[in-house]
Design a protein around this motif. Structure first.
Motif, PDB file in Angstrom:
ATOM      1  N   GLN A  39      18.070   0.384 -46.929  1.00  0.00           N
ATOM      2  CA  GLN A  39      19.501   0.764 -46.509  1.00  0.00           C
ATOM      3  C   GLN A  39      19.462   1.663 -45.330  1.00  0.00           C
ATOM      4  N   SER A  40      18.551   2.523 -45.080  1.00  0.00           N
ATOM      5  CA  SER A  40      18.317   3.471 -44.211  1.00  0.00           C
ATOM      6  C   SER A  40      17.578   2.854 -43.068  1.00  0.00           C
ATOM      7  N   THR A  41      16.652   2.260 -43.329  1.00  0.00           N
ATOM      8  CA  THR A  41      15.860   1.305 -42.271  1.00  0.00           C
ATOM      9  C   THR A  41      17.102   0.337 -41.492  1.00  0.00           C
ATOM     10  N   ALA A  42      17.737  -0.328 -42.334  1.00  0.00           N
ATOM     11  CA  ALA A  42      18.785  -1.325 -41.935  1.00  0.00           C
ATOM     12  C   ALA A  42      19.772  -0.624 -40.941  1.00  0.00           C
ATOM     13  N   ARG A  43      20.216   0.552 -41.296  1.00  0.00           N
ATOM     14  CA  ARG A  43      21.006   1.414 -40.381  1.00  0.00           C
ATOM     15  C   ARG A  43      20.481   1.949 -39.085  1.00  0.00           C
ATOM     16  N   HIS A  44      19.223   2.122 -39.156  1.00  0.00           N
ATOM     17  CA  HIS A  44      18.432   2.434 -38.054  1.00  0.00           C
ATOM     18  C   HIS A  44      18.318   1.247 -37.039  1.00  0.00           C
ATOM     19  N   ILE A  45      18.064  -0.049 -37.595  1.00  0.00           N
ATOM     20  CA  ILE A  45      18.088  -1.041 -36.781  1.00  0.00           C
ATOM     21  C   ILE A  45      19.469  -1.506 -36.106  1.00  0.00           C
ATOM     22  N   ARG A  46      20.526  -1.240 -36.874  1.00  0.00           N
ATOM     23  CA  ARG A  46      21.814  -1.664 -36.350  1.00  0.00           C
ATOM     24  C   ARG A  46      22.188  -0.777 -35.319  1.00  0.00           C
ATOM     25  N   LEU A  47      21.792   0.529 -35.272  1.00  0.00           N
ATOM     26  CA  LEU A  47      22.050   1.407 -34.407  1.00  0.00           C
ATOM     27  C   LEU A  47      21.259   1.853 -33.385  1.00  0.00           C
ATOM     28  N   ALA A  48      20.240   0.940 -33.437  1.00  0.00           N
ATOM     29  CA  ALA A  48      19.046   1.292 -32.678  1.00  0.00           C
ATOM     30  C   ALA A  48      18.631   2.738 -32.462  1.00  0.00           C
ATOM     31  N   ARG A  50      16.397   6.005 -33.885  1.00  0.00           N
ATOM     32  CA  ARG A  50      14.920   6.142 -34.180  1.00  0.00           C
ATOM     33  C   ARG A  50      14.085   4.768 -33.874  1.00  0.00           C
ATOM     34  N   LEU A  51      14.662   3.687 -33.884  1.00  0.00           N
ATOM     35  CA  LEU A  51      13.864   2.495 -33.671  1.00  0.00           C
ATOM     36  C   LEU A  51      14.356   1.817 -32.541  1.00  0.00           C
ATOM     37  N   PRO A  52      13.861   2.231 -31.393  1.00  0.00           N
ATOM     38  CA  PRO A  52      14.198   1.812 -30.002  1.00  0.00           C
ATOM     39  C   PRO A  52      14.075   0.310 -29.680  1.00  0.00           C
ATOM     40  N   GLN A  53      13.106  -0.167 -30.789  1.00  0.00           N
ATOM     41  CA  GLN A  53      12.805  -1.721 -30.529  1.00  0.00           C
ATOM     42  C   GLN A  53      14.102  -2.451 -30.747  1.00  0.00           C
ATOM     43  N   TYR A  54      15.066  -1.896 -31.187  1.00  0.00           N
ATOM     44  CA  TYR A  54      16.405  -2.725 -31.699  1.00  0.00           C
ATOM     45  C   TYR A  54      17.649  -2.620 -30.698  1.00  0.00           C
ATOM     46  N   THR A  55      17.180  -2.079 -29.547  1.00  0.00           N
ATOM     47  CA  THR A  55      18.209  -1.769 -28.745  1.00  0.00           C
ATOM     48  C   THR A  55      18.895  -3.221 -28.197  1.00  0.00           C
ATOM     49  N   PRO A  56      20.060  -3.210 -27.534  1.00  0.00           N
ATOM     50  CA  PRO A  56      20.978  -2.185 -27.635  1.00  0.00           C
ATOM     51  C   PRO A  56      21.841  -2.225 -28.786  1.00  0.00           C
ATOM     52  N   ALA A  59      23.104  -5.096 -31.473  1.00  0.00           N
ATOM     53  CA  ALA A  59      22.339  -6.486 -30.996  1.00  0.00           C
ATOM     54  C   ALA A  59      21.707  -7.119 -32.407  1.00  0.00           C
ATOM     55  N   PHE A  60      21.487  -6.412 -33.391  1.00  0.00           N
ATOM     56  CA  PHE A  60      20.801  -7.091 -34.547  1.00  0.00           C
ATOM     57  C   PHE A  60      21.824  -6.858 -35.701  1.00  0.00           C
ATOM     58  N   GLU A  61      21.662  -7.744 -36.622  1.00  0.00           N
ATOM     59  CA  GLU A  61      22.510  -7.695 -38.000  1.00  0.00           C
ATOM     60  C   GLU A  61      21.375  -7.514 -38.982  1.00  0.00           C
ATOM     61  N   THR A  62      21.410  -7.019 -40.198  1.00  0.00           N
ATOM     62  CA  THR A  62      20.649  -6.706 -41.200  1.00  0.00           C
ATOM     63  C   THR A  62      21.232  -7.345 -42.555  1.00  0.00           C
ATOM     64  N   SER A  63      20.176  -7.695 -43.581  1.00  0.00           N
ATOM     65  CA  SER A  63      20.494  -8.170 -44.825  1.00  0.00           C
ATOM     66  C   SER A  63      19.610  -7.617 -45.797  1.00  0.00           C
ATOM     67  N   MET A  64      19.787  -7.246 -47.109  1.00  0.00           N
ATOM     68  CA  MET A  64      18.940  -6.815 -47.949  1.00  0.00           C
ATOM     69  C   MET A  64      18.926  -7.810 -49.438  1.00  0.00           C
ATOM     70  N   ARG A  95      30.708  -0.467 -19.931  1.00  0.00           N
ATOM     71  CA  ARG A  95      31.207   0.836 -19.909  1.00  0.00           C
ATOM     72  C   ARG A  95      31.737   1.465 -21.215  1.00  0.00           C
ATOM     73  N   CYS A  96      31.301   0.583 -22.508  1.00  0.00           N
ATOM     74  CA  CYS A  96      31.696   0.736 -23.734  1.00  0.00           C
ATOM     75  C   CYS A  96      30.565   1.859 -24.425  1.00  0.00           C
ATOM     76  N   GLY A  97      29.445   1.835 -23.887  1.00  0.00           N
ATOM     77  CA  GLY A  97      28.330   2.470 -24.352  1.00  0.00           C
ATOM     78  C   GLY A  97      27.485   1.932 -25.226  1.00  0.00           C
ATOM     79  N   GLY A  98      27.665   0.466 -25.340  1.00  0.00           N
ATOM     80  CA  GLY A  98      27.082  -0.395 -26.401  1.00  0.00           C
ATOM     81  C   GLY A  98      25.840  -0.832 -25.761  1.00  0.00           C
ATOM     82  N   ALA A  99      25.635  -0.691 -24.425  1.00  0.00           N
ATOM     83  CA  ALA A  99      24.454  -1.182 -23.870  1.00  0.00           C
ATOM     84  C   ALA A  99      23.353   0.003 -23.449  1.00  0.00           C
ATOM     85  N   ARG A 100      23.648   1.109 -24.316  1.00  0.00           N
ATOM     86  CA  ARG A 100      22.665   2.309 -23.947  1.00  0.00           C
ATOM     87  C   ARG A 100      21.339   1.952 -24.469  1.00  0.00           C
TER      88      ARG A 100
END
Length: 100
Positions: A39-48, A50-56, A59-64, A95-100
């Motif tokens: 669950q922690s890794t899934a959150r890191h993926i969805r929010l990019a 600690r895992l910058p590979q998953y930016t912006p 951009a990614f959905e997760t399932s467990m 301008r919404c910040g989602g593309a950071r």
């Protein structure tokens, strides 16, 4: 006392590249010993986070899935290439910040 099974570390760079090449297709990220780790890794993926590979962000959905071997984490790329997943603007005009 039982010990946790040693698992190989997930190659997030390779997994993120696979997902970007195949948008919408679920890819196995890895199997985790505990649900909380997955669950922690899934959150890191969805929010990019600690895992910058998953930016912006977004951009990614997760399932467990819980299995006898542990918690299996899946993810998929859902953002349109070159577009912010939140406002659908281009990454240059977002301008919404989602593309950071």
């Amino acid at each position: 006392m039982a010990r946790w099974k040693k698992r190989p570390t997930a190659n997030h760079t390779r997994r993120a590249e696979d997902m970007r090449r195949n948008p919408g297709v679920w890819v196995e990220v890895g199997t985790y010993n505990g649900r909380q780790s997955a669950q922690s890794t899934a959150r890191h993926i969805r929010l990019a986070d600690r895992l910058p590979q998953y930016t912006p962000v977004g951009a990614f959905e997760t399932s467990m899935r819980l299995t006898d071997d542990g918690a299996v984490l899946y993810a998929r790329f859902v953002a349109a290439p070159g577009r912010c997943p939140i406002c659908e603007g281009t990454f240059e005009t977002c301008r919404c910040g989602g593309a950071r």
